[in-house]
Design an enzyme around this catalytic site. Structure first.
Site, PDB file in Angstrom:
ATOM      1  CG  ASN A 131      -8.071   3.559  -0.205  1.00 32.05           C
ATOM      2  OD1 ASN A 131      -6.947   4.080  -0.218  1.00 32.05           O
ATOM      3  ND2 ASN A 131      -8.276   2.330  -0.596  1.00 32.05           N
ATOM      4  CB  SER A 139      -7.566   4.795 -11.701  1.00 37.85           C
ATOM      5  OG  SER A 139      -8.239   4.186 -10.626  1.00 37.85           O
ATOM      6  CB  ALA A 175     -16.716  13.317  -9.814  1.00 33.89           C
ATOM      7  CG  HIS A 176     -16.730   7.365  -8.012  1.00 35.56           C
ATOM      8  ND1 HIS A 176     -16.837   6.328  -7.110  1.00 35.56           N
ATOM      9  CD2 HIS A 176     -15.502   7.253  -8.560  1.00 35.56           C
ATOM     10  CE1 HIS A 176     -15.712   5.622  -7.134  1.00 35.56           C
ATOM     11  NE2 HIS A 176     -14.886   6.166  -8.000  1.00 35.56           N
ATOM     12  CD  GLN A 235     -11.872   7.352   0.428  1.00 36.73           C
ATOM     13  OE1 GLN A 235     -12.986   7.572   0.895  1.00 36.73           O
ATOM     14  NE2 GLN A 235     -11.682   6.518  -0.576  1.00 36.73           N
ATOM     15  CB  THR A 284     -14.395  13.792 -27.605  1.00 35.20           C
ATOM     16  OG1 THR A 284     -13.876  13.807 -28.937  1.00 35.20           O
ATOM     17  CG2 THR A 284     -15.581  14.735 -27.480  1.00 35.20           C
ATOM     18  CB  CYS A 339     -11.440 -11.506  -1.352  1.00 34.54           C
ATOM     19  SG  CYS A 339     -12.100 -13.160  -1.539  1.00 34.54           S
TER      20      CYS A 339
HETATM   21  C1  LIG Z   1     -11.314   5.517  -5.232  1.00 38.49           C
HETATM   22  C2  LIG Z   1      -9.872   5.873  -5.148  1.00 38.49           C
HETATM   23  C3  LIG Z   1      -9.056   5.932  -6.307  1.00 38.49           C
HETATM   24  C4  LIG Z   1      -9.568   5.539  -7.668  1.00 38.49           C
HETATM   25  O1  LIG Z   1     -10.512   6.435  -8.152  1.00 38.49           O
HETATM   26  P1  LIG Z   1     -11.459   5.966  -9.374  1.00 38.49           P
HETATM   27  O2  LIG Z   1     -12.162   7.226  -9.764  1.00 38.49           O
HETATM   28  O3  LIG Z   1     -12.369   4.933  -8.821  1.00 38.49           O
HETATM   29  O4  LIG Z   1     -10.569   5.444 -10.442  1.00 38.49           O
HETATM   30  C5  LIG Z   1      -7.747   6.307  -6.154  1.00 38.49           C
HETATM   31  N1  LIG Z   1      -7.238   6.616  -4.947  1.00 38.49           N
HETATM   32  C6  LIG Z   1      -7.975   6.583  -3.821  1.00 38.49           C
HETATM   33  C7  LIG Z   1      -7.355   6.943  -2.523  1.00 38.49           C
HETATM   34  C8  LIG Z   1      -9.317   6.206  -3.889  1.00 38.49           C
HETATM   35  O5  LIG Z   1     -10.037   6.153  -2.761  1.00 38.49           O
END
Ligand SMILES: *Cc1c(COP(=O)(O)O)cnc(C)c1O
Length: 384
Positions: free
Chosen positions: A152, A70, A201-202, A180, A238, A326
């Site tokens: 997504n 984000s 990264a997640h 994504q 930092t 929702c």
């Molecule tokens: C998950 C996602 C984000 C946001 O990423 P975060 O690291 O959770 O802030 C932005 N764009 C897309 C397409 C995503 O799937």
């Protein structure tokens, strides 16, 4: 519990966690410090940046580490909008209707508080922005165009390379949100031709709370997190050294294991799509069948409360997600469902099933066995 929500987030790969751990304790220095503790941390960041640059096929100094996908989206859009307004008085920002809220809400903010004008680009029924749509919309007054690499909610892959070419020919900055996409698609910025690209990264087995923005050399950008001179003066604060190290390792592994990961999820994904459409009456696939992320299946079920279905699935031990935002007492179909032309009676019944490295054929079979009955339950509960 069976986890089928890898598009929401992924667990951290143990190999990634292992390379991160020393930077919490033994090598804890501040990368901006002059002494050896600092040098050690700085060199970890330098080497992470080089790793990311190799995967993206760019220069290390074109990578900015941020706190999440984000934030990367915010830096790209706000940074380019301010810079292009200053440079040429541009006030239009163009983005597809199906962007993630990190883009759409940033644009609404820029519209409300900064006076920028937003043009929302239509998508086709598969959720794709066509190059033609972009070429008709851009003008000299355009500050930046943003079209996501892959969606997504519905998994649709956009023709980013073609759109980038159009923007380049018109001398307009082009950003793509690849948060994504990066788990499965090549993210070579020169092949794609983009000026900016966001990553997080997640979504590819790295830690939460770290992202990156690729910024092509020479792209004018105004920093929006001001303070110290970290990240080439574009992102103060930092650096989160362990997370940055983890980001790079997760991306490196994703790139290296890409084909194997695709081969693992795609047949399972195809089985889900085929079986669900066959066994659940009044069901539709959302997004495109071909131009689609390989781990991603998404559906709508007519006259079904998508959130209720998620609750029933959770009670049956299966974690999935839905596309509808929702709102308490007043559920509305998501913007994505609206923009691909689904009516309310379909759009409220969305389901997203996303697979990953630990998904097994048994998980998929269990899901496919319980789903038809749960959709039926959700439908009959809704009528009451
Ligand atoms: C998950 C996602 C984000 C946001 O990423 P975060 O690291 O959770 O802030 C932005 N764009 C897309 C397409 C995503 O799937």
């Amino acid at each position: 519990m069976i986890y089928l929500d890898y598009s929401a987030t992924t667990p951290v790969d143990q190999r990634v966690l292992d390379v991160m751990t020393p930077y919490y304790t033994a090598s804890f220095g501040n990368p901006s410090s002059v002494h050896r503790f600092g040098q050690q941390a700085e060199s970890a960041i330098d080497s992470a940046r080089e790793t990311v640059a190799r995967v993206l096929n760019c220069r290390p100094d074109e990578i900015i580490f941020t706190s999440c996908g984000s934030e990367s989206d915010n830096l790209a859009i706000r940074g380019a909008a301010y810079a292009m307004r200053e440079k040429k008085g541009a006030k239009w920002i163009l983005a597809s209707r199906t962007e993630h809220p990190a883009i759409t809400n940033t644009l609404k903010h820029l519209e409300k508080y900064e006076g920028f004008l937003i043009e929302w680009l239509d998508v086709n029924e598969q959720g794709q922005v066509t190059p033609d749509t972009v070429s008709k919309a851009i003008c000299d007054d355009t500050a930046v165009v943003s079209v996501m690499y892959a969606n997504n909610e519905i998994g649709t892959i956009n023709p980013v390379k073609e759109i980038a070419e159009i923007c380049k020919a018109g001398n307009i900055l082009f950003h793509t949100d690849a948060v994504q996409a990066a788990a499965y698609l090549h993210v070579d910025v020169n092949e794609l031709g983009v000026d900016m690209m966001s990553l997080g990264a997640h979504k590819f087995y790295g830690p939460k709370g770290v992202g990156a923005l690729y910024i092509r050399n020479g792209t004018p950008l105004v920093s929006h997190l001001t303070g110290g001179g970290q990240e080439f003066n574009l992102r103060a604060g930092t650096q989160n050294v362990p997370n940055i190290v983890g980001f790079a390792e997760a991306l490196r592994l994703t790139n290296e294991e890409r084909e194997n990961r695709i081969e693992h999820v795609r047949p399972l994904r195809d089985k889900i799509i085929g079986t669900v459409l066959e066994t659940v009456p009044d069901s539709l696939l959302t997004g495109d069948m071909e131009s689609r992320l390989p781990h991603h299946a998404s559906f709508v079920f007519k006259d079904t409360d998508g959130n209720l279905l998620l609750t029933l699935l959770d009670a049956a031990g299966i974690a999935c997600s839905s596309g509808s935002a929702c709102k308490t007492g007043n559920p509305e179909p998501s913007e994505v469902m609206n923009s691909i032309g689904l009516s309310r009676d379909w759009g409220l019944g969305s389901l997203r099933v996303t697979l990953g490295n630990s998904t097994t054929p048994e998980h998929v079979d269990t899901f496919l066995q319980v789903l038809p009955g749960l959709v039926e339950n959700a439908r009959s509960l809704k009528k009451k």
